[in-house]
Design an enzyme around this catalytic site. Structure first.
Site, short mmCIF file in Angstrom:
data_model
loop_
_atom_site.label_atom_id
_atom_site.label_comp_id
_atom_site.label_asym_id
_atom_site.label_seq_id
_atom_site.Cartn_x
_atom_site.Cartn_y
_atom_site.Cartn_z
N TYR A 81 0.86 -1.19 0.00
CA TYR A 81 0.00 0.00 0.00
C TYR A 81 0.90 1.24 0.00
O TYR A 81 0.78 2.13 0.84
CB TYR A 81 -0.93 0.01 1.21
CG TYR A 81 -1.65 -1.29 1.47
CD1 TYR A 81 -2.85 -1.60 0.84
CD2 TYR A 81 -1.10 -2.23 2.34
CE1 TYR A 81 -3.50 -2.80 1.09
CE2 TYR A 81 -1.75 -3.44 2.60
CZ TYR A 81 -2.94 -3.72 1.96
OH TYR A 81 -3.58 -4.92 2.21
N GLU A 133 1.27 -1.06 -4.99
CA GLU A 133 0.18 -0.09 -4.85
C GLU A 133 -0.84 -0.33 -5.95
O GLU A 133 -0.47 -0.58 -7.12
CB GLU A 133 0.72 1.34 -4.94
CG GLU A 133 -0.33 2.43 -5.02
CD GLU A 133 -1.28 2.43 -3.83
OE1 GLU A 133 -2.50 2.49 -4.07
OE2 GLU A 133 -0.80 2.38 -2.67
N CYS A 139 -4.81 3.12 10.87
CA CYS A 139 -5.55 4.36 11.16
C CYS A 139 -6.91 4.06 11.78
O CYS A 139 -7.80 4.92 11.77
CB CYS A 139 -5.70 5.21 9.90
SG CYS A 139 -6.53 4.40 8.53
N ASP A 197 0.89 0.01 4.97
CA ASP A 197 0.08 1.16 5.36
C ASP A 197 -1.29 1.06 4.69
O ASP A 197 -1.61 1.81 3.76
CB ASP A 197 0.79 2.46 4.95
CG ASP A 197 0.08 3.71 5.45
OD1 ASP A 197 -0.83 3.58 6.28
OD2 ASP A 197 0.43 4.81 4.99
#
Length: 401
Positions: free
Chosen positions: A273, A293, A359, A332
Site C-alpha cells: 500500500y 500499490e 488508522c 500502510d
C-alpha cells in the site's frame, strides 16, 4: 428498536473511553451505553439516541460533574453541531493518552494479546496542522458535516486547519458544487481544490489550482508538491497522502527506526500500500525495495517521485501480488486494515519484521490477531496523534518473528 429522540434522561457515571471515541457508562438496568461528548470521570445527564435490548447510545445534555480531562470547547462551532472534531471537550494534553487506552483495549479485546506494549509517540500541535479537508458545500460555501447528518455547518474559522485552508473555508465560493476537497502543501504553499461534481462558477484566489471531479474522470491532471523526510513529493488529486506533513514525518521517523533496529541490512524491503512512495523513498536504509500499490494515480506519482531510487514499483492489489522474499515488510493499508488475504501474502515473504501503520483501532486489533496467528508477535505499538481534537488514531506497530 432504534429511537432518534427519547424524552427520558438518565444520570450516569462514565467509566472509560470506547474505540469510537464515546464515553462508556451503564444504565440502571445494567446495559452498556455509549455516550457521545462524554469523557471518563464524568457524572452526566444523558438522552438516549439509540435504545436496543443489549446496549444503548446517548448524548450528553448536562454535565453534573466533569471528569479530570474535560474542558469547555474552545471552538464556537461545537455548539452548532459541527462534526469536524468530536473531542473538543477533552483537554489536548489528555487526548494522546486516551488514544493509547483505546489502542491497548483493542489489542487486548480484539487482538487477544496479553499486556500489549503501547506507547505514545511525538506530540503534534493541536492547531493549524490539517492540510487536507473534505468539505460539504451549501449555497456555494464550504463547511463541515453536521454530526450524524448530511447537512453542512458553515464556519467562520477553523483552528485545526492549516491557515491556507482555513482561508478557503471562510472566503471561498464553490458555485453549485456539492463537495470540495481542499489540500495544501505546507513547504511549497501549493493549494488545490477538487470540486464535485464540477468546478463551474468556483471563485477562489488565483494561486489555487481548481479541478472538477468531472475533469479528473476525463483524465485531467492536478497536483501539489509537499516536502517530508528531506525530499519533495508530487501528490496528485487522485492520490492519498497523510493529512499533515509533520505527522507524515513522525511516521517516517518511527518506521525508519523500526527498520534500522530490527531488520537485516542485506534483505529486501517490501512496501505494501505504498501510495506515492513515502516509505519506499525514506526508510529503506540501502536495502532493495519493492513497492506495491493498486491506485493508478498513486503509482504514477511514485514513479515520478522515486525515478532516481532503486525501487521496483508494482501496480497491483496486495492480495494479488506474488510474494517475494523480504527481510522487512512495511504496510500502510486503508482504514479497513490488512485482512486475512494480505496477512497471508506478508507471511509468504518470510519477513522477520513487519511494520504496520494503522488508522483504526478496530482494524489494528483484527490485524494483530491475524499476524499473531501467522507466527508474529507484537513488539510495540506507538500512537501518533495525526488528528488532534478528534478520536481518530494512527498507530505504528512492530511485529517480529
Amino acid at each position: 428498536m432504534d429511537t432518534t429522540s427519547v424524552a427520558a434522561t438518565h444520570d450516569v457515571d462514565v467509566v472509560r473511553i470506547a474505540g469510537g471515541g464515546e464515553g462508556v457508562a451503564h444504565l440502571d438496568d445494567g446495559r452498556v451505553v455509549f455516550v457521545a461528548g462524554a469523557v471518563p470521570g464524568d457524572r452526566a445527564r444523558i438522552e438516549l439516541t439509540v435504545d436496543k435490548r443489549r446496549f444503548a447510545k446517548g448524548r450528553v445534555v448536562d454535565v453534573i460533574d466533569g471528569g479530570p480531562a474535560r474542558i469547555e470547547p474552545t471552538c464556537a462551532h461545537v455548539a452548532d453541531g459541527c462534526g469536524g472534531c468530536d473531542w473538543r471537550h477533552i483537554a489536548p494534553n489528555e487526548q494522546l493518552p486516551l488514544k493509547a487506552v483505546i489502542v491497548r483495549d483493542s489489542l487486548e479485546r480484539i487482538g487477544r494479546l496479553a499486556a500489549p506494549n503501547v506507547v505514545v509517540g511525538p506530540v503534534l500541535s493541536p492547531t493549524g496542522g490539517r492540510t487536507t479537508v473534505r468539505a460539504l458545500v451549501e449555497n456555494g460555501r464550504a463547511g463541515y458535516r453536521r454530526r450524524s447528518s448530511h447537512d453542512a455547518v458553515l464556519v467562520d474559522g477553523c483552528d485545526v486547519a492549516h491557515p491556507l485552508i482555513e482561508e478557503l473555508l471562510i472566503d471561498g465560493r464553490f458555485g453549485s458544487a456539492d463537495e470540495a476537497t481542499l489540500r495544501v502543501g505546507v513547504a511549497t504553499g501549493d493549494r488545490l481544490a477538487i470540486v464535485a461534481p464540477s468546478a463551474f462558477d468556483v471563485s477562489l484566489p488565483d494561486d489555487v489550482i481548481v479541478v472538477g471531479a468531472d475533469q479528473l474522470a476525463a483524465g485531467h491532471g492536478a497536483f501539489i508538491t509537499e516536502e517530508v523526510g528531506g525530499r519533495s513529493w508530487k501528490i496528485s488529486a487522485g492520490s492519498f497522502f497523510q493529512t499533515r506533513p509533520d505527522g507524515a514525518g513522525a511516521l517516517v521517523d518511527l518506521v525508519a527506526a523500526a527498520v534500522e533496529e530490527r531488520a537485516s541490512v542485506d534483505g529486501r524491503l517490501v512496501d505494501l500500500y505504498s501510495g506515492v512512495g513515502l516509505f519506499a523513498g525514506t526508510v529503506a536504509g540501502g536495502r532493495a525495495v519493492t513497492a506495491v500499490e493498486a491506485n493508478p494515480s498513486s503509482v504514477a506519482d511514485a514513479q515520478f517521485n522515486l525515478a532516481d531510487d532503486p525501487v521496483t514499483i508494482v501496480e497491483s492489489k496486495v492480495e494479488r501480488w506474488t510474494p517475494q522474499p523480504a527481510s522487512v515488510v512495511v504496510a500502510d493499508p486503508s482504514r479497513a486494515g490488512l485482512g486475512a488475504d494480505a496477512v497471508d501474502v506478508i507471511a509468504a515473504t518470510d519477513a522477520e519484521t513487519v511494520v504496520l501503520i494503522s488508522c483504526d483501532s478496530g482494524s489494528l486489533g483484527r490485524d494483530a490477531a491475524l499476524l499473531t496467528g501467522a507466527g508474529y508477535r507484537l513488539d510495540a505499538a506507538t500512537v501518533v496523534d495525526l488528528f488532534p481534537q478528534t478520536s481518530h488514531v494512527e498507530v505504528v506497530s512492530v511485529f517480529e518473528r
